[in-house]
Design a protein around this motif. Structure first.
Motif, PDB file in Angstrom:
ATOM      1  N   ALA A  86       0.937  -1.105  -0.080  1.00 34.57           N
ATOM      2  CA  ALA A  86       0.037   0.101   0.007  1.00 34.57           C
ATOM      3  C   ALA A  86       0.631   0.777  -0.320  1.00 34.57           C
ATOM      4  CB  ALA A  86      -1.126   0.330   1.037  1.00 34.57           C
ATOM      5  N   ASP A  87       1.772   1.461   1.039  1.00 36.45           N
ATOM      6  CA  ASP A  87       2.591   2.375   0.740  1.00 36.45           C
ATOM      7  C   ASP A  87       3.119   3.036  -0.691  1.00 36.45           C
ATOM      8  OD1 ASP A  87       3.912   4.693   2.463  1.00 36.45           O
ATOM      9  OD2 ASP A  87       6.025   3.302   1.849  1.00 36.45           O
ATOM     10  N   HIS A  88       3.986   1.600  -1.058  1.00 39.82           N
ATOM     11  CA  HIS A  88       4.707   1.434  -2.794  1.00 39.82           C
ATOM     12  C   HIS A  88       3.508   2.450  -4.033  1.00 39.82           C
ATOM     13  CE1 HIS A  88       6.861  -2.572  -1.479  1.00 39.82           C
ATOM     14  NE2 HIS A  88       7.741  -1.311  -1.391  1.00 39.82           N
ATOM     15  N   ALA A  89       2.623   2.055  -3.636  1.00 41.73           N
ATOM     16  CA  ALA A  89       0.780   2.419  -4.058  1.00 41.73           C
ATOM     17  C   ALA A  89       0.517   3.701  -4.185  1.00 41.73           C
ATOM     18  CB  ALA A  89      -0.121   1.038  -4.760  1.00 41.73           C
ATOM     19  N   GLY A  90       1.238   3.871  -2.635  1.00 40.89           N
ATOM     20  CA  GLY A  90       0.517   4.889  -2.167  1.00 40.89           C
ATOM     21  C   GLY A  90      -1.626   5.192  -1.730  1.00 40.89           C
ATOM     22  N   PHE A  91      -1.765   4.118  -1.314  1.00 42.85           N
ATOM     23  CA  PHE A  91      -2.691   3.920  -0.629  1.00 42.85           C
ATOM     24  C   PHE A  91      -2.653   4.561   0.606  1.00 42.85           C
ATOM     25  CE2 PHE A  91      -3.897   2.848  -4.980  1.00 42.85           C
ATOM     26  CZ  PHE A  91      -4.989   2.552  -5.283  1.00 42.85           C
ATOM     27  N   PRO A  92      -4.124   4.747   1.414  1.00 46.89           N
ATOM     28  CA  PRO A  92      -3.788   4.199   2.701  1.00 46.89           C
ATOM     29  C   PRO A  92      -4.017   3.597   3.375  1.00 46.89           C
ATOM     30  CG  PRO A  92      -5.790   5.694   1.369  1.00 46.89           C
ATOM     31  CD  PRO A  92      -4.883   5.407   0.923  1.00 46.89           C
ATOM     32  N   LEU A  93      -4.766   2.304   2.747  1.00 45.66           N
ATOM     33  CA  LEU A  93      -4.989   1.455   4.072  1.00 45.66           C
ATOM     34  C   LEU A  93      -4.578   0.399   2.597  1.00 45.66           C
ATOM     35  CD1 LEU A  93      -8.640   2.820   4.794  1.00 45.66           C
ATOM     36  CD2 LEU A  93      -6.482   2.806   6.376  1.00 45.66           C
ATOM     37  N   SER A  94      -5.011  -0.851   3.991  1.00 46.73           N
ATOM     38  CA  SER A  94      -4.553  -2.632   3.240  1.00 46.73           C
ATOM     39  C   SER A  94      -5.088  -3.509   4.071  1.00 46.73           C
ATOM     40  CB  SER A  94      -2.959  -2.552   2.712  1.00 46.73           C
ATOM     41  OG  SER A  94      -2.226  -3.012   4.549  1.00 46.73           O
ATOM     42  N   ALA A  95      -5.674  -4.677   3.002  1.00 49.34           N
ATOM     43  CA  ALA A  95      -5.848  -5.728   3.505  1.00 49.34           C
ATOM     44  C   ALA A  95      -5.156  -7.114   2.757  1.00 49.34           C
ATOM     45  CB  ALA A  95      -7.134  -5.582   3.421  1.00 49.34           C
ATOM     46  N   VAL A  96      -6.042  -7.815   3.599  1.00 43.45           N
ATOM     47  CA  VAL A  96      -5.941  -9.479   3.037  1.00 43.45           C
ATOM     48  C   VAL A  96      -6.545 -10.352   2.682  1.00 43.45           C
ATOM     49  CG1 VAL A  96      -3.940 -11.479   2.864  1.00 43.45           C
ATOM     50  CG2 VAL A  96      -2.996  -9.066   4.499  1.00 43.45           C
ATOM     51  N   VAL A  97      -6.708 -10.374   1.215  1.00 41.11           N
ATOM     52  CA  VAL A  97      -8.005 -11.371   1.448  1.00 41.11           C
ATOM     53  C   VAL A  97      -7.529 -12.889   1.265  1.00 41.11           C
ATOM     54  CG1 VAL A  97     -10.415 -11.443  -0.065  1.00 41.11           C
ATOM     55  CG2 VAL A  97      -8.994  -9.466   0.347  1.00 41.11           C
ATOM     56  N   HIS A  98      -8.460 -14.187   1.914  1.00 42.02           N
ATOM     57  CA  HIS A  98      -7.514 -15.650   2.482  1.00 42.02           C
ATOM     58  C   HIS A  98      -8.739 -16.056   1.554  1.00 42.02           C
ATOM     59  CE1 HIS A  98      -6.094 -18.853   4.499  1.00 42.02           C
ATOM     60  NE2 HIS A  98      -6.045 -19.566   3.590  1.00 42.02           N
ATOM     61  N   LYS A  99      -8.574 -17.017   0.882  1.00 42.47           N
ATOM     62  CA  LYS A  99      -9.929 -17.446  -0.277  1.00 42.47           C
ATOM     63  C   LYS A  99     -10.179 -18.951   0.953  1.00 42.47           C
ATOM     64  CE  LYS A  99     -10.753 -20.797  -3.796  1.00 42.47           C
ATOM     65  NZ  LYS A  99     -11.015 -21.265  -5.192  1.00 42.47           N
ATOM     66  N   ARG A 100     -11.793 -19.525   1.041  1.00 40.92           N
ATOM     67  CA  ARG A 100     -11.983 -20.072   2.318  1.00 40.92           C
ATOM     68  C   ARG A 100     -12.054 -21.509   0.972  1.00 40.92           C
ATOM     69  NH1 ARG A 100     -16.670 -19.575   5.314  1.00 40.92           N
ATOM     70  NH2 ARG A 100     -15.887 -21.436   6.456  1.00 40.92           N
ATOM     71  N   ARG A 101     -10.796 -22.364   1.685  1.00 39.90           N
ATOM     72  CA  ARG A 101     -11.236 -23.638   1.005  1.00 39.90           C
ATOM     73  C   ARG A 101     -12.414 -24.564   0.431  1.00 39.90           C
ATOM     74  NH1 ARG A 101      -7.202 -23.205  -2.080  1.00 39.90           N
ATOM     75  NH2 ARG A 101      -5.945 -23.704  -1.109  1.00 39.90           N
ATOM     76  N   ASN A 102     -13.694 -24.663  -0.614  1.00 39.89           N
ATOM     77  CA  ASN A 102     -14.636 -25.078  -0.220  1.00 39.89           C
ATOM     78  C   ASN A 102     -16.017 -24.429   0.244  1.00 39.89           C
ATOM     79  OD1 ASN A 102     -13.806 -27.315  -2.221  1.00 39.89           O
ATOM     80  ND2 ASN A 102     -13.035 -28.050   0.299  1.00 39.89           N
ATOM     81  N   HIS A 103     -15.634 -22.614  -0.335  1.00 41.07           N
ATOM     82  CA  HIS A 103     -16.579 -21.743  -0.321  1.00 41.07           C
ATOM     83  C   HIS A 103     -16.703 -20.754  -1.210  1.00 41.07           C
ATOM     84  CE1 HIS A 103     -15.915 -23.493   4.105  1.00 41.07           C
ATOM     85  NE2 HIS A 103     -17.248 -23.003   4.277  1.00 41.07           N
ATOM     86  N   GLY A 104     -18.141 -20.497  -1.450  1.00 40.17           N
ATOM     87  CA  GLY A 104     -18.284 -19.478  -2.310  1.00 40.17           C
ATOM     88  C   GLY A 104     -17.217 -17.901  -2.095  1.00 40.17           C
ATOM     89  N   ALA A 105     -16.869 -16.830  -3.256  1.00 42.19           N
ATOM     90  CA  ALA A 105     -16.165 -16.042  -2.420  1.00 42.19           C
ATOM     91  C   ALA A 105     -16.453 -15.320  -1.890  1.00 42.19           C
ATOM     92  CB  ALA A 105     -16.030 -14.906  -4.194  1.00 42.19           C
TER      93      ALA A 105
END
Length: 171
Positions: A84-103
């Motif tokens: 986020a710092d490299h891109a100049g964005f103020p916030l960041s998050a991580v999206v982790h996939k759950r196995r065998n579940h919808g998005a």
């Protein structure tokens, strides 16, 4: 010859992007942007090597997407903050996939400081944010850099919409 793990990660990034664009009403039923030039559109970023700028740009967030069996959330959060710092964005998050579940059930992880910044920008007390977005807190030992907050991707779409709405009111 393609790399199966890279292909899996790319597919998850595309799924997250498409889910958010649909949830935010930014695309038509065929998946085409309603306004291709809009800064609100959620897009996959080009890889930048050592100065990576995250997997997905959805202002004000950089999202780092992970489709792996064994989570390493604190490490991922640090990676997302740097990107986020490299891109100049103020916030960041991580999206982790759950196995065998919808998005929509994917897990979105924030550092505690990012979660606090989000709540403050919305003028929302902790209890209200927990109820509205279904937040879970994880505290690992006494090292607060390993603590994080988790919500679902569906709840993140609502949160993103609320943050963008609050920013428009301020402008």
């Amino acid at each position: 010859m393609s790399n199966p793990n890279k292909d899996k990660g790319t597919a998850w990034e595309s799924t997250v992007r498409d889910f958010l664009n649909r949830s935010l009403g930014l695309v038509d039923p065929t998946g085409r942007f309603l306004n291709p030039a809009s800064a609100d559109n959620v897009r996959r970023a080009a890889q930048e090597g050592a100065r990576d700028v995250g997997d997905i740009h959805c202002y004000p967030f950089i999202l780092e997407c992970k489709d792996v069996k064994s989570p390493a959330v604190p490490t991922w959060i640090r990676q997302g903050l740097a990107e986020a710092d490299h891109a100049g964005f103020p916030l960041s998050a991580v999206v982790h996939k759950r196995r065998n579940h919808g998005a929509g059930t994917g897990r979105v992880h924030f550092s505690v400081s990012t979660w606090t910044a989000i709540r403050n920008s919305l003028g929302m007390p902790v209890d209200d944010a927990v109820c509205l977005y279904g937040a879970d807190y994880t505290a690992r030992g006494t090292d607060t850099s390993r603590w994080y907050v988790t919500i679902s991707l569906a709840d993140f779409a609502d949160l993103l919409s609320d943050i963008r709405g609050a920013q428009r009111v301020v402008r």
